[in-house]
Write an enzyme that holds these catalytic residues in place. Sequence first.
Site, PDB file in Angstrom:
ATOM      1  N   GLU B  36      11.364  -3.507 -10.972  1.00 20.11           N
ATOM      2  CA  GLU B  36      10.976  -4.379  -9.873  1.00 20.11           C
ATOM      3  C   GLU B  36      11.295  -5.831 -10.240  1.00 20.11           C
ATOM      4  O   GLU B  36      10.838  -6.319 -11.280  1.00 20.11           O
ATOM      5  CB  GLU B  36       9.471  -4.212  -9.598  1.00 20.11           C
ATOM      6  CG  GLU B  36       9.160  -2.802  -9.087  1.00 20.11           C
ATOM      7  CD  GLU B  36       7.697  -2.394  -9.287  1.00 20.11           C
ATOM      8  OE1 GLU B  36       6.913  -3.190  -9.840  1.00 20.11           O
ATOM      9  OE2 GLU B  36       7.359  -1.257  -8.891  1.00 20.11           O
ATOM     10  N   SER B  66       8.044   1.424  -6.859  1.00 19.32           N
ATOM     11  CA  SER B  66       7.818   2.872  -7.004  1.00 19.32           C
ATOM     12  C   SER B  66       7.941   3.247  -8.470  1.00 19.32           C
ATOM     13  O   SER B  66       8.942   3.829  -8.874  1.00 19.32           O
ATOM     14  CB  SER B  66       8.866   3.642  -6.195  1.00 19.32           C
ATOM     15  OG  SER B  66      10.181   3.202  -6.556  1.00 19.32           O
ATOM     16  N   GLU B  67       6.919   2.944  -9.252  1.00 18.40           N
ATOM     17  CA  GLU B  67       7.034   3.138 -10.706  1.00 18.40           C
ATOM     18  C   GLU B  67       7.329   4.594 -11.048  1.00 18.40           C
ATOM     19  O   GLU B  67       8.151   4.878 -11.927  1.00 18.40           O
ATOM     20  CB  GLU B  67       5.766   2.662 -11.421  1.00 18.40           C
ATOM     21  CG  GLU B  67       5.565   1.147 -11.391  1.00 18.40           C
ATOM     22  CD  GLU B  67       4.971   0.651 -10.067  1.00 18.40           C
ATOM     23  OE1 GLU B  67       4.566   1.489  -9.227  1.00 18.40           O
ATOM     24  OE2 GLU B  67       4.907  -0.581  -9.864  1.00 18.40           O
ATOM     25  N   GLN B  89       6.599  -3.673 -14.569  1.00 18.17           N
ATOM     26  CA  GLN B  89       6.378  -5.117 -14.477  1.00 18.17           C
ATOM     27  C   GLN B  89       5.167  -5.575 -15.294  1.00 18.17           C
ATOM     28  O   GLN B  89       5.203  -6.647 -15.900  1.00 18.17           O
ATOM     29  CB  GLN B  89       6.236  -5.504 -13.014  1.00 18.17           C
ATOM     30  CG  GLN B  89       6.379  -6.979 -12.775  1.00 18.17           C
ATOM     31  CD  GLN B  89       6.661  -7.255 -11.307  1.00 18.17           C
ATOM     32  OE1 GLN B  89       5.784  -7.086 -10.467  1.00 18.17           O
ATOM     33  NE2 GLN B  89       7.875  -7.671 -10.988  1.00 18.17           N
ATOM     34  N   PRO B  96       1.108   4.658 -12.423  1.00 19.69           N
ATOM     35  CA  PRO B  96       1.729   5.695 -11.583  1.00 19.69           C
ATOM     36  C   PRO B  96       2.875   6.424 -12.288  1.00 19.69           C
ATOM     37  O   PRO B  96       3.130   7.589 -12.000  1.00 19.69           O
ATOM     38  CB  PRO B  96       2.262   4.908 -10.373  1.00 19.69           C
ATOM     39  CG  PRO B  96       1.454   3.662 -10.348  1.00 19.69           C
ATOM     40  CD  PRO B  96       1.126   3.344 -11.777  1.00 19.69           C
ATOM     41  N   HIS B 136      -3.640  -6.729 -15.013  1.00 15.05           N
ATOM     42  CA  HIS B 136      -2.459  -7.345 -15.620  1.00 15.05           C
ATOM     43  C   HIS B 136      -2.689  -7.550 -17.117  1.00 15.05           C
ATOM     44  O   HIS B 136      -2.054  -8.394 -17.734  1.00 15.05           O
ATOM     45  CB  HIS B 136      -2.168  -8.723 -15.000  1.00 15.05           C
ATOM     46  CG  HIS B 136      -1.736  -8.705 -13.571  1.00 15.05           C
ATOM     47  ND1 HIS B 136      -2.536  -8.263 -12.555  1.00 15.05           N
ATOM     48  CD2 HIS B 136      -0.573  -9.072 -12.990  1.00 15.05           C
ATOM     49  CE1 HIS B 136      -1.892  -8.381 -11.396  1.00 15.05           C
ATOM     50  NE2 HIS B 136      -0.695  -8.867 -11.640  1.00 15.05           N
TER      51      HIS B 136
END
Lengths: 352, 331
Positions: B36, B66-67, B89, B96, B136
């Site tokens: 991404e 869409s990991e 990211q 996922p 994060h």
Amino acid sequence: MSAVPVVEQDLERVIAGRPAVRPAGLDDDALLALHRSLVRLRVYDERSVVYHSQGRIGTYAIFRGHEAIQAGAVHALEERDWIFPSYRESAIGLLRGLPASTILQWWRGHPSGWWNPEEVNVASICVPIATHVPHAAGLAWGLALKESDAVAVAIFGDGATSEGAFHEGANLAAVFRAPLVLLCNNNQWAISTPLRDQTAAERLSDKAVGYGMPAIRVDGNDVLAVHDAVRRGVEHARAGEGPTFVEAVTYRSFPHATADDPSIYVDRERVEAERGRDCVAAYETYLRDLGVLDDEDVQTVREEALAELRAGIQAAEDEAPGDPELVFAHAYADPPPDLARDLEELRRVHER
Amino acid sequence: MSATAVATRELMLVEAVNDALHVELARDPSVIVLGEDVGRLGGVFRATAGLREAFGEKRCIDTPLSEAGFLGAAVGLCMAGWRPVVEMQYDAFSYPCLDQLITHVGRYRWRTGGRMGFPLVIRMPYGGGVRAPELHDDSPETYYVHTPGVKVAVPATPADAKGLLAAAIRDPDPVVLFEPKLVYRTARGAVPEGEHVVELGKARRAREGSDLTLVAWGAMVAVCERAADDLAAEASVEVLDLRSLKPLDDEALLASVRRTGRCVVVQEAPRTCGFASEISALLAEHAILDLQGPVLRVTGYDVPYPYWQLEDWYMPSVERVVDAVRRVLAF
């Protein structure tokens, strides 16, 4: 109106029986080759249910009635094209030259059930639902990046369309214009969950609109209809136009697997009616009407398929059990050193 | 380390990652980068900056969000002969992708009886202390180490960030690389120019000592080094930077602890079943008679990573490491 067409065959017409008209582009040999593939798959499935009942293979996912979807798809492909099967298409590799013994060993839990996908362009059997769709998208995209004109077909069930992996794979394939056919075996059941509890969409093919790809909806019991739909998807893909969604509508009139008891959830009358429109019998009727198949041909093809399975189960049962080394052998190309120590320890403990 | 002079450049850790990608994409035309915002933007941390300009948009690809999907696609890309380097990211955005990691990435080679290789790399910034929003800040290495069929490395220095990434890209197996984002721009150091490979499975002695071994990886290595400084008047503390969690350099670990007789393991991740527990178990199995005190763990806690006004309470601090060392020394 949608920019992408949803082509819908007249399902009622097909269900009533295909008229004895020769399809364009398929000569007698091609029609008979398709028949042979249907019968090989049918016999594989019939014998596997028997082998399971005899304790010769493990739990087995039955695909009786879905042979038309599988054979129709394979015959629409070139050998360089890839197939990504779910467990419902476990034996599809037979049509690409995999020995019956290899697939039987997979169901026997023997390591020789491993095969090299690259040799036959058939990916490994995908047990989790829909997670092979992104693989097929990635492979097809990767081949296109290498300027190959090969395409891929991913086969999955109606339940798979509820999974995130289906959505992500379909979306990626469309965004990257991957040369892919998404072939949905809509047999209207996910073990005990009927299609109406799986989706609020009127038709699964409608989902294609959301990905910006065309869809074709056909009778999954009509092998020529499936063949034609997949062929169109393949042509579209090979032309660099990206993926197509093909919905093959059928009905699961047999248990999900040998461990399943559908009497708890199915409508027996519906099942009986569906069994009456068997895809192999329908195609044989069609070929007889066309004058290219007779009783003797049917008998011969069936005998050959039975011989293939007899030889397959024999070869599987004759094979020695896997060495414990195989527990460790292939997880890594370059394994962490502790795996070798684990094997040594295992052998030490079990040595008498 | 080679005795011959190697030209080096002073780089920040994230620049070393970027350097490795440029070198490896130039070296091997089958290496491609996807994820991404890795293309047009060059990554939210600029780890992939300049790749699209240098190698074209077919080798540095912005994916839909869409990991699981793009990691799954990377499996298919391997089957088509590519060596994909996939960026997640952020640490917690990778969750996922665990579906594909566990069900396919770690199993596909095995499933083909070793006949097909899946030489893909997953790299991700990980860890806390950066005053970021929820999810994060995680240290999810245990999930990956626990998955058979994949390897895991965690650099602590710019040179290792480059060398371990190069090793990962060249490795025949799937490798997951955790990059300590806390020190992306504060860890600076000499990085060899051109091709630079740090073999997976080799620990690095960051600091030599004789009384106790601090074992760490990633951003915790610098915390351990500061603790060793603070303890200099009391004890001679060795700091072992594991660099690879799988394969693990257990020889270096055991050699160090046998020599010092004491060990404290420091990790950012929550405590229970974290990799520090694995280190403790190995020492219990193989070094019990060499130990002069308990193996202690200094870790994050078994709670969700807190909002950032509380995060300094959660992260293993120099003070907590010093305290643990003193307790072992006093045992």
